[in-house]
Structures are given as structure tokens and as C-alpha cells.
Enzyme design. Structure first.
Site, PDB file in Angstrom:
ATOM      1  N   SER B  49       0.826  -1.204   0.000  1.00 37.18           N
ATOM      2  CA  SER B  49       0.000   0.000   0.000  1.00 37.18           C
ATOM      3  C   SER B  49       0.865   1.260   0.000  1.00 37.18           C
ATOM      4  CB  SER B  49      -0.883  -0.017   1.250  1.00 37.18           C
ATOM      5  OG  SER B  49      -1.631   1.172   1.318  1.00 37.18           O
ATOM      6  N   ASN B 127      -6.376  -1.042   1.677  1.00 41.95           N
ATOM      7  CA  ASN B 127      -5.814  -0.550   2.924  1.00 41.95           C
ATOM      8  C   ASN B 127      -6.743   0.519   3.498  1.00 41.95           C
ATOM      9  OD1 ASN B 127      -3.924   1.502   4.409  1.00 41.95           O
ATOM     10  ND2 ASN B 127      -2.734  -0.391   4.294  1.00 41.95           N
ATOM     11  N   CYS B 158       0.260   3.855  10.440  1.00 40.99           N
ATOM     12  CA  CYS B 158       0.823   4.991   9.715  1.00 40.99           C
ATOM     13  C   CYS B 158       1.493   5.932  10.701  1.00 40.99           C
ATOM     14  CB  CYS B 158      -0.246   5.745   8.933  1.00 40.99           C
ATOM     15  SG  CYS B 158       0.430   7.218   8.146  1.00 40.99           S
ATOM     16  N   LYS B 193      -2.367  -4.347   9.546  1.00 38.05           N
ATOM     17  CA  LYS B 193      -0.978  -3.970   9.238  1.00 38.05           C
ATOM     18  C   LYS B 193      -0.343  -3.351  10.468  1.00 38.05           C
ATOM     19  CE  LYS B 193       1.814  -1.688   5.687  1.00 38.05           C
ATOM     20  NZ  LYS B 193       1.760  -1.064   4.350  1.00 38.05           N
TER      21      LYS B 193
END
Lengths: 282, 341
Positions: B49, B127, B158, B193
Site C-alpha cells: 500500500s 488498505n 501509519c 498492518k
């Protein structure tokens, strides 16, 4: 656009920190249009990871009398590791070339604006000159009157000016140290010219450091002329996917980030948001 | 010993005698398919991603149908503008980025990007990002209406947004909360993730597993920074940024290895994968599949080359990919020096 491994034909040093790299890339050369760029990856070294964005300076036919363009020429300045490796390339060395990329000097109503103008003014700062040669040639072929204002730190930073001669009526050179032409910034004589001909209509094309583009945009706005800027930024991919090269451009609502590699590199200057806090450090 | 290509992976992996490294490859054709949470991938190589856009950007450069899957750029319920420039900077064998999850939002993704992805043989993994648990859920609810998505990858890692993202990924309780809520909302398999910016990634991995995650992707980028000493300013406007690329591979590999021993759900390994050997290392360490990230930027054909490289390796080793997964052999201390090299 193609991604190809191509060979270096020639790598000619121009003074101590500039060079002209000629690559054997017929398909890409034939597709290249004014203001587009290439992503260059130097193979066979562990030196750098990412490709480097470089303006396509020119396309040239090879020696044989037959055909269209075969060489892509990149005018570069050695500023960091990537361009240092580029300076070390020798004829025959392989280079991965992703080109031609981006929206060059063919944005909507650009030629229309040129037609309405009395003169096209090119404004270049240092290596920014590399984005303008093909545009100058194309406009000359269409019969437009043109002038170049070319600024650099010193005499040695004014590479490429000679290539513009056939297409322009005048080249005004400016250096910060006064070693060539008048002393100061390129926007000085540019403003003199705009002020001297208040009744003329100009179309400006500019490429160079962010501060120079910002100052040029301010002048163009003040004197009421349209300006196209070729923007520079760090790029991860050149393909529009990493979103690393975005700059703020007026758009929907309060503004939007657009990709220099895809929506640009050429933008109408009055659409770019020239925020001081967001200077790209290049 | 004969092996059948379409044989169920589990059965094949119970027959180690079928593989003999000393035999010439002959007509052995390995299966490089993998299954993750009930979804079959034609090979174990996906694009990561944020490094591959929405796939279409690469359509004229590589044959997308040869990929195992595409993880699209992080999508949020509402569009996000992203961070001011400069957003990226190259470092030794790596790159820093702080894009700030600029994306078109879930609705426009369904309308503008998904129809193309749907036409591909490569699987589409979306994602998903949010600032709050409700954001994640809302995004998934919008995406649930899409036709052609094969799985969700919950981005709780992130490092470049002020809230959400890594804030969730650093706290086992928050991880459980957002994973459980997302799992309830999702009508498709849910991958999570994970962030590597934690003391013990297995704690977060288990938290995600306990909350219902169907698979784990690891790792996202490592928080780093770079400074321009001439101007004494950060190289990136966000000051800190996520480090990716070959520089992080050994650490990512170690985290995949540790996590594979801590959870039962499949792991998708990523972090600096740029060659076939990199990908094989992750598979051997315990990843069921891998994602190629930063390499897409400078060599768009990397994933395709890795697919072929894995096939060639499996043929030579007379192994199916499933046999490779987690096959790391660690000599025990009381065994005499290894004799095979």
C-alpha cells in the site's frame, strides 16, 4: 511513456559542475514534448536508491541522415549523490530511463495565450534552463517572438544559453556576483522589461528555484501577464503513486495537493499556492 | 515421488519426502499459490500500500495480471489532503516519507478506481485508514458495497498522521478495540498492518489476533528523520517520517520471524523487499506472502521478477511455496557443526 535500459552515448562536462548527458533512446525521444521530464536510474552502483527527475533538455537525431529524434539529452548540475554518479557515467554505460513524463508546456489554452501575446518571455534560474529549450524551439517554429531572461549565481551557472540563440531575439543574462551580464537577480531586468512596455501583452514561461518562481509569479500577477511555471520537487517514482512530489495548488474548496510528476511539472503560476512555510528543500 | 500441482497445500506440506534438493528440477512444477484467510492468491507477491497507487498507474509498464495482489493506497471514509511538502527524502539504502495518507476517499475509490482493479487476475486488498475507531468502521461500511475487493488491510500503523494510525498500533488495548470493531463491520477477510515502532511486536500481533484479525501484514515504516545541517531544518515538513527500503529489511525480517512464532494466523511480510532472495527470506521466516514496496518506485518490474524468481527457486528446490513458509532451520546448540552448506 516507456521504462527502458538505454546506453549513454556521450556525457559532456560543461564547466566544473554541469554536464550534458546524451542517451540512446529513440522511442522516448520521439515521444518527448516540450517541458516533459525523465526519471533516471543509474545502474550498476550501490550509490542511490531512487531515480532522479531530470528535465528533458533536448532530443537530437543521431548522425545518420534518416529519421526523427534518437537521443535524449539531459542537462544536469551536480548537486548531490545522484548527480555526482551521473557525472561519472561513460559512453556505453546503462541507465534506466523512464520517459517522457508529466504535463509539459502543453497545458490547456497555452498556445492560445501565446498567440494573444506580443512576446513570449522565458525566465530561467540556473539549471532551470533545462526545461525551456524545447518549448523555445517549438514556439519559434510557430513564429512567436521570444526573449530569455537567464540568471545564475555566477558566469559558470549560465550553461546552455548558446543553444537558445536561434530561437530568440534577445538573451538577457544576470549573475548574483556580477561575473556575467548585470548583477542581481533575474527578476530585476524582467521587471524593467515589463515596466518598459506596459501596453504589451506577454506570456511568461519560467523554471528555476522556488524563490525565483515565486518572485516571477508576483511580477506576472502585478503586471497582469500569464505565467507558466515548471516546478521542481523531490520525486520518489515519477509515476504518480508515491505522492511525494505534491505541491499545493488552488483547486476544489480550500486547495488541493497536486503531483508535480503527473498534473505538472508545468502549472499556471496563479494556481500555485506560494506558501513560504512549504518550501520544497531541493 | 509424484506431486500433483493442484493438490491441497496442506496435504503437500505433509509430504516432505517428495522434495530432494539434490535432484534435478526435471518436470517438477511447483505450486506457488497461497491461501490467506480463505482467499487464494495465484502467487505470494503483492504490491504494498502507498507504493503502487491504484494499480492502473503501472498498467502500461508491467503485466498486472502476473501479480499475486495489489494493496491499494490507504483509503479513508472521507478524502484526506495529505501533508505539506517536502514529503520525501532519500537516505542511505532507504527513503523517508510523510505523505499524510492523501487519498480520494472510499466513495470515489469505489467509483473511479475499483472498476479497473476488478478486471485483474491479481487480488485487490484495500488498505483502510481512520482517525477514530468509528472512522475505520465507516470506511469499511462504505467499502463493503464495492464489488471486487478481496480483503481489507487495516492500517493501524501509519506514522505520519497526528492521530489514528500508529496511535492504535502502539497500544494493545486500542488495537483490540479497533480490530474487533472493524472485524464486526467487515464482510471480507480483515488483515491488520502492524507498526514496527513498538518494543515487542508480538504483543500487538496477539492483540490483533485475539480481536479477530484474519491475517497480519508487517511491517509498516520505521519512524525516522533527517536534518539539513546547512539550514538546520528538517528534511521533511512533518519533521519525522517513515523509513522504508532495503535499510529496514533485516529488522522487518526479524519481526516477521518473531511474530510467526507467536500467532496462528497468516503473516504477510514486508519491509525493504527488492529481490527474490529478500522475498524468500521472508517466506522462510514464516510469511505466507510478501509485499514489495519502495522498490516499485525505482524498478516497477520488481514484483514480477520476484514472482518468477520464487517459481525458479521452488522448481530447483522441488518445493511448493507452502512448504517454504516458515521452513527456517535453526541448528540447535547441542548438535555438532552443520555439515550441509
Amino acid at each position: 511513456m516507456d521504462d527502458q535500459v538505454v546506453a549513454v552515448i556521450e556525457n559532456k562536462p560543461l564547466g566544473s559542475s554541469y554536464g550534458l548527458l546524451s542517451l540512446d533512446a529513440a522511442r522516448q525521444a520521439q515521444a518527448a514534448r516540450p517541458g516533459q521530464f525523465a526519471m533516471v536510474r543509474i545502474l550498476g552502483t550501490g550509490g542511490v536508491l531512487l531515480r532522479r527527475p531530470m528535465s528533458i533538455y533536448d532530443v537530437k537525431p543521431d548522425a545518420a541522415p534518416h529519421s526523427g529524434p534518437r537521443l535524449i539529452q539531459l542537462l544536469y548540475k551536480v548537486v548531490g549523490r545522484g548527480t555526482r554518479l551521473m557525472a561519472g557515467l561513460k559512453p556505453g554505460d546503462p541507465v534506466a530511463l523512464l520517459a517522457p513524463l508529466g504535463h509539459g508546456f502543453f497545458v490547456e489554452d497555452y498556445l492560445e495565450q501565446a498567440e494573444q501575446a506580443d512576446e513570449v518571455l522565458h525566465v530561467a534560474g540556473g539549471i532551470g534552463i533545462a526545461a525551456l529549450l524545447m518549448a523555445a524551439r517549438e514556439l519559434a517554429e510557430k513564429g512567436f517572438k521570444q526573449r530569455l531572461f537567464f540568471g545564475g549565481r555566477s558566469r559558470g551557472d549560465l550553461v546552455g544559453a548558446v543553444d537558445f540563440r536561434p530561437y530568440l531575439r534577445q538573451i538577457v543574462v544576470v549573475t548574483e556576483d556580477g561575473s556575467c551580464g548585470c548583477r542581481g537577480y533575474v527578476t530585476g531586468p524582467l521587471e524593467d522589461h515589463l515596466a518598459r512596455y506596459p501596453d504589451r501583452r506577454f506570456l511568461l514561461l519560467a523554471c528555476g528555484p522556488w524563490a525565483m518562481l515565486q518572485a516571477t509569479a508576483e511580477l506576472a500577477g502585478r503586471y497582469g501577464h500569464r505565467l507558466l511555471v515548471s516546478m521542481e520537487n523531490r520525486m520518489g517514482c515519477g509515476l504518480g503513486v508515491c505522492l511525494g512530489c505534491c505541491i499545493r495548488v488552488e483547486g476544489e474548496g480550500h486547495g488541493a495537493y497536486q503531483r508535480v510528476c503527473t498534473e505538472g511539472p508545468v502549472f499556471w503560476a496563479d494556481k500555485v499556492v506560494w506558501e513560504r512555510g512549504t518550501l520544497p528543500i531541493t | 515421488m509424484p506431486t500433483v500441482r493442484d493438490q491441497k497445500a496442506k496435504v503437500v506440506s505433509d509430504e516432505p519426502a517428495a522434495r530432494d534438493n539434490s535432484q534435478p528440477a526435471g518436470d517438477f512444477e511447483p505450486s506457488i499459490e497461497v491461501e490467506i484467510a480463505g482467499v487464494r492468491f495465484q502467487n505470494p507477491v503483492l504490491t504494498a500500500s502507498g507504493t503502487f497507487g491504484y494499480g492502473q498507474e503501472f498498467a502500461h509498464l508491467i503485466d498486472l495480471n502476473r501479480l499475486g495482489g495489489i494493496c491499494v493506497k490507504g483509503i479513508s471514509a472521507a478524502p484526506m489532503p495529505g501533508n505539506p511538502p517536502p514529503r520525501i527524502y532519500e537516505t542511505d539504502s532507504g527513503m523517508l516519507n510523510a505523505i499524510g495518507l492523501q487519498n480520494v476517499g472510499a466513495k470515489r475509490f469505489l467509483e473511479e478506481k475499483l472498476p479497473f482493479l476488478r478486471t485483474l487476475r491479481a487480488r485487490t486488498v484495500v488498505n483502510v485508514f481512520g482517525y477514530t475507531t468509528e472512522d475505520y468502521v465507516r470506511c469499511i461500511e462504505i467499502l463493503n458495497d464495492g464489488d471486487g475487493i478481496d480483503a481489507y488491510e487495516l492500517n493501524i500503523s501509519c506514522p505520519n498522521t497526528r492521530c489514528g494510525g500508529m496511535v492504535y498500533g502502539n497500544d494493545p488495548k486500542l488495537t483490540e478495540e479497533v480490530v474487533a470493531a472493524s472485524k464486526r463491520a467487515a464482510r471480507l477477510p480483515l488483515w491488520v498492518k502492524l507498526s514496527p515502532n513498538v518494543t515487542d511486536i508480538t504483543v500487538l500481533a496477539r492483540a490483533a489476533e485475539n480481536a479477530g484479525a484474519d491475517a497480519l501484514s508487517l511491517v509498516n515504516t520505521f519512524v525516522g528523520m533527517a536534518i539539513d545541517v546547512e539550514t538546520r531544518t528538517p528534511r521533511i515538513s512533518n519533521v519525522t517520517a517513515g523509513l522504508s527500503g532495503p535499510a529496514i529489511k533485516p529488522i522487518a525480517l526479524r519481526m516477521v520471524y518473531q511474530t510467526a512464532r507467536a500467532v496462528r494466523i497468516p503473516i504477510i511480510g514486508l519491509g525493504g523487499i527488492a529481490t527474490t532472495e529478500d522475498a524468500l527470506e521472508f517466506l522462510i521466516a514464516g510469511a505466507r506472502a510478501v509485499q514489495v514496496g519502495t522498490a516499485n518506485f525505482y524498478a516497477p518490474d520488481t514484483s514480477i521478477k520476484i514472482v518468477e524468481g520464487i517459481r525458479t527457486y521452488c522448481r530447483r528446490k522441488r518445493l511448493h511455496v507452502d512448504d517454504l513458509v516458515g521452513s527456517l532451520q535453526v541448528p540447535t546448540p547441542n548438535v555438532e557443526k552443520a555439515t550441509e552448506y
